[in-house]
Scaffold this motif. Structure first.
Motif, PDB file in Angstrom:
ATOM      1  N   GLU A   8      27.076  37.832  23.651  1.00  0.00           N
ATOM      2  CA  GLU A   8      27.467  39.083  22.812  1.00  0.00           C
ATOM      3  C   GLU A   8      26.563  39.336  21.473  1.00  0.00           C
ATOM      4  O   GLU A   8      26.259  40.357  21.532  1.00  0.00           O
ATOM      5  CB  GLU A   8      28.979  38.807  22.358  1.00  0.00           C
ATOM      6  CG  GLU A   8      29.507  40.302  21.497  1.00  0.00           C
ATOM      7  CD  GLU A   8      30.838  39.746  20.987  1.00  0.00           C
ATOM      8  OE1 GLU A   8      31.144  40.472  20.090  1.00  0.00           O
ATOM      9  OE2 GLU A   8      31.500  38.769  21.225  1.00  0.00           O
ATOM     10  N   THR A  47      35.796  61.770  21.307  1.00  0.00           N
ATOM     11  CA  THR A  47      35.333  60.471  21.795  1.00  0.00           C
ATOM     12  C   THR A  47      35.312  60.948  23.144  1.00  0.00           C
ATOM     13  O   THR A  47      35.999  61.702  23.585  1.00  0.00           O
ATOM     14  CB  THR A  47      36.358  59.414  21.344  1.00  0.00           C
ATOM     15  OG1 THR A  47      36.003  58.121  22.257  1.00  0.00           O
ATOM     16  CG2 THR A  47      37.839  59.725  22.116  1.00  0.00           C
ATOM     17  N   SER A  49      34.225  58.807  27.343  1.00  0.00           N
ATOM     18  CA  SER A  49      34.071  57.592  28.024  1.00  0.00           C
ATOM     19  C   SER A  49      33.201  57.806  29.266  1.00  0.00           C
ATOM     20  O   SER A  49      33.250  59.006  30.082  1.00  0.00           O
ATOM     21  CB  SER A  49      35.591  56.989  28.602  1.00  0.00           C
ATOM     22  OG  SER A  49      36.100  56.724  27.289  1.00  0.00           O
ATOM     23  N   LEU A  89      29.293  55.842  17.190  1.00  0.00           N
ATOM     24  CA  LEU A  89      29.611  54.482  17.690  1.00  0.00           C
ATOM     25  C   LEU A  89      29.880  54.228  19.096  1.00  0.00           C
ATOM     26  O   LEU A  89      30.094  55.152  19.786  1.00  0.00           O
ATOM     27  CB  LEU A  89      31.137  54.245  16.799  1.00  0.00           C
ATOM     28  CG  LEU A  89      31.304  54.166  15.292  1.00  0.00           C
ATOM     29  CD1 LEU A  89      31.786  55.514  15.150  1.00  0.00           C
ATOM     30  CD2 LEU A  89      31.888  53.115  14.845  1.00  0.00           C
ATOM     31  N   THR A  91      31.007  51.756  22.045  1.00  0.00           N
ATOM     32  CA  THR A  91      31.820  50.563  22.519  1.00  0.00           C
ATOM     33  C   THR A  91      31.229  50.252  24.095  1.00  0.00           C
ATOM     34  O   THR A  91      31.463  51.240  25.057  1.00  0.00           O
ATOM     35  CB  THR A  91      33.276  50.809  22.569  1.00  0.00           C
ATOM     36  OG1 THR A  91      33.653  50.998  21.132  1.00  0.00           O
ATOM     37  CG2 THR A  91      34.037  49.679  23.084  1.00  0.00           C
ATOM     38  N   GLY A 124      29.666  50.014  16.349  1.00  0.00           N
ATOM     39  CA  GLY A 124      30.504  49.830  17.780  1.00  0.00           C
ATOM     40  C   GLY A 124      31.175  48.605  17.994  1.00  0.00           C
ATOM     41  O   GLY A 124      31.457  47.623  17.134  1.00  0.00           O
ATOM     42  N   ASN A 125      31.293  48.139  19.346  1.00  0.00           N
ATOM     43  CA  ASN A 125      32.015  47.089  19.829  1.00  0.00           C
ATOM     44  C   ASN A 125      31.435  46.486  21.157  1.00  0.00           C
ATOM     45  O   ASN A 125      31.023  47.403  22.157  1.00  0.00           O
ATOM     46  CB  ASN A 125      33.318  47.109  19.763  1.00  0.00           C
ATOM     47  CG  ASN A 125      34.199  46.103  20.128  1.00  0.00           C
ATOM     48  OD1 ASN A 125      33.858  44.874  19.313  1.00  0.00           O
ATOM     49  ND2 ASN A 125      34.936  45.734  20.947  1.00  0.00           N
ATOM     50  N   ILE A 126      31.606  45.527  21.630  1.00  0.00           N
ATOM     51  CA  ILE A 126      31.245  44.922  22.734  1.00  0.00           C
ATOM     52  C   ILE A 126      32.135  43.928  23.460  1.00  0.00           C
ATOM     53  O   ILE A 126      32.762  43.046  22.210  1.00  0.00           O
ATOM     54  CB  ILE A 126      29.781  44.103  22.850  1.00  0.00           C
ATOM     55  CG1 ILE A 126      28.729  45.064  22.576  1.00  0.00           C
ATOM     56  CG2 ILE A 126      29.762  43.402  24.139  1.00  0.00           C
ATOM     57  CD1 ILE A 126      27.394  44.516  22.380  1.00  0.00           C
ATOM     58  N   SER A 127      32.618  44.018  24.513  1.00  0.00           N
ATOM     59  CA  SER A 127      33.689  43.184  25.028  1.00  0.00           C
ATOM     60  C   SER A 127      33.410  43.027  26.661  1.00  0.00           C
ATOM     61  O   SER A 127      32.690  43.736  27.495  1.00  0.00           O
ATOM     62  CB  SER A 127      34.999  43.934  25.234  1.00  0.00           C
ATOM     63  OG  SER A 127      35.885  43.228  25.767  1.00  0.00           O
ATOM     64  N   HIS A 135      32.215  53.734  25.797  1.00  0.00           N
ATOM     65  CA  HIS A 135      32.866  54.622  25.258  1.00  0.00           C
ATOM     66  C   HIS A 135      32.148  55.060  23.833  1.00  0.00           C
ATOM     67  O   HIS A 135      31.632  54.144  23.010  1.00  0.00           O
ATOM     68  CB  HIS A 135      34.295  54.048  24.847  1.00  0.00           C
ATOM     69  CG  HIS A 135      34.899  53.527  25.910  1.00  0.00           C
ATOM     70  ND1 HIS A 135      35.780  54.424  26.823  1.00  0.00           N
ATOM     71  CD2 HIS A 135      34.922  52.202  26.452  1.00  0.00           C
ATOM     72  CE1 HIS A 135      36.234  53.644  27.679  1.00  0.00           C
ATOM     73  NE2 HIS A 135      35.806  52.201  27.581  1.00  0.00           N
ATOM     74  N   THR A 137      32.037  57.550  20.239  1.00  0.00           N
ATOM     75  CA  THR A 137      32.694  58.303  19.138  1.00  0.00           C
ATOM     76  C   THR A 137      31.689  58.614  18.334  1.00  0.00           C
ATOM     77  O   THR A 137      30.747  58.032  17.931  1.00  0.00           O
ATOM     78  CB  THR A 137      33.802  57.262  18.543  1.00  0.00           C
ATOM     79  OG1 THR A 137      34.682  56.737  19.422  1.00  0.00           O
ATOM     80  CG2 THR A 137      34.512  58.083  17.315  1.00  0.00           C
TER      81      THR A 137
END
Length: 322
Positions: A8, A47, A49, A89, A91, A124-127, A135, A137
């Protein structure tokens, strides 16, 4: 190499090196939150996706183009409200075994398009997950938002650009062996994968002072004009013969036995702008047309009552998820 090989935090560092930092953002990727100074006008937030198996298939192997398309999809919503996108942002949901080359191309597509459009990533985010998802925004600004709910009886319906190319391109990707001139096939597939949208046109339209309602065409013209008339409490009459048709769509429709105008009216992910001009302002609006570098076509008008007239023969109303 696979995503699990860099982890990550390695991926976050890779993103930091690929993207430019915004000159007016003091805190961005790497902190718990970005720090954004207020805009002078109203702030727009939207947002969007992109999900593997829903919006794209891995065999297409077009990750660079899909990255660009994700940015366009988000920024198009801001444009549709008369605004200008400023920041975003991102994701990402990434299966551990995802090839790093796939991710690199996808991120480079996002980076290239965001640089072209003058917008900046701020976090943002990482998963991990079962399939690739992205995704976005987007934050934008406008002096006066143009909504979907402002259409009034007597207003005139217009659309930017030419329609039908994205649907034809998608269908060719799903059936690449169709007997059609290769030049036309490549052009239509490119239209689907490389839709540029009207990212700066919405703000220019709003500045004319003549626009009463606006939406971007993501689900299809029929579906999206229905959004306008339902929220505005009015009806509409469309002249489908006036819908501008993207190059190659007529030839494609001849091969598959479909009416080009009906086909174009339900073509989604076009990211063109569908809008209404106040009836008492149309003459003034026509004077502004020379200031635009895209086709703008009159296709109907707003009427009393409810519902949509002039769409006989249309099968389906555009894209819906279920």
């Amino acid at each position: 190499m696979r995503a699990r090989d860099i982890g990550e935090f390695g991926m976050i560092e890779r993103i930091r090196t690929l993207f430019r930092s915004a000159p007016d953002i003091p805190v961005w990727i790497g902190d718990d939150s970005a720090v954004v100074r207020p805009f002078e006008g109203d702030t727009l937030i939207t947002t969007d996706s992109m999900v593997e198996g829903v919006h794209f298939l891995s065999p297409w192997d077009a990750y660079f183009e899909l990255g660009q398309k994700l940015v366009v999809a988000g920024c198009s919503d801001i444009s549709a409200m008369g605004g200008l996108a400023r920041y975003f942002l991102l994701t990402l949901v990434i299966p551990a075994e995802t090839n790093l080359d796939v991710l690199e191309r996808f991120l480079r597509g996002i980076a290239k398009k965001s640089e072209e459009l003058g917008i900046y990533i701020i976090g943002g985010n990482i998963s991990g997950g079962e399939r690739i998802e992205a995704h976005i925004t987007v934050l934008g600004e406008t002096k006066k938002p143009i909504t979907r709910s402002g259409a009034r009886v007597g207003d005139i319906i217009y659309v930017t650009g030419k329609l039908g190319g994205t649907r034809a391109g998608l269908e060719i990707l799903m059936n690449p062996k169709i007997d059609l001139d290769e030049r036309i096939k490549k052009g239509l597939v490119a239209r689907f994968l490389n839709t540029s949208g009207q990212i700066f046109t919405g703000k220019k339209l709003a500045e004319t002072g003549c626009i009463s309602a606006m939406i971007d065409i993501s689900d299809g013209l029929i579906a999206d004009i229905n959004h306008i008339i339902e929220l505005s409490g009015v009806g509409a009459v469309l002249d489908l013969k006036r819908i501008p048709i993207y190059e190659g769509v007529i030839e494609y429709c001849a091969k598959v036995g479909k009416n080009p105008s009906l086909f174009a009216s339900v073509s989604g992910e076009e990211y063109e702008l569908l809008f209404t001009v106040r009836g008492d302002c149309e003459k003034e609006f026509l004077q502004h047309l020379r200031d635009f570098d895209c086709p703008i076509t009159r296709i109907g008008h707003i009427k009393r009552g409810s519902g949509l007239e002039g769409i006989e023969g249309v099968e389906g109303g555009g894209f819906v998820h279920w």
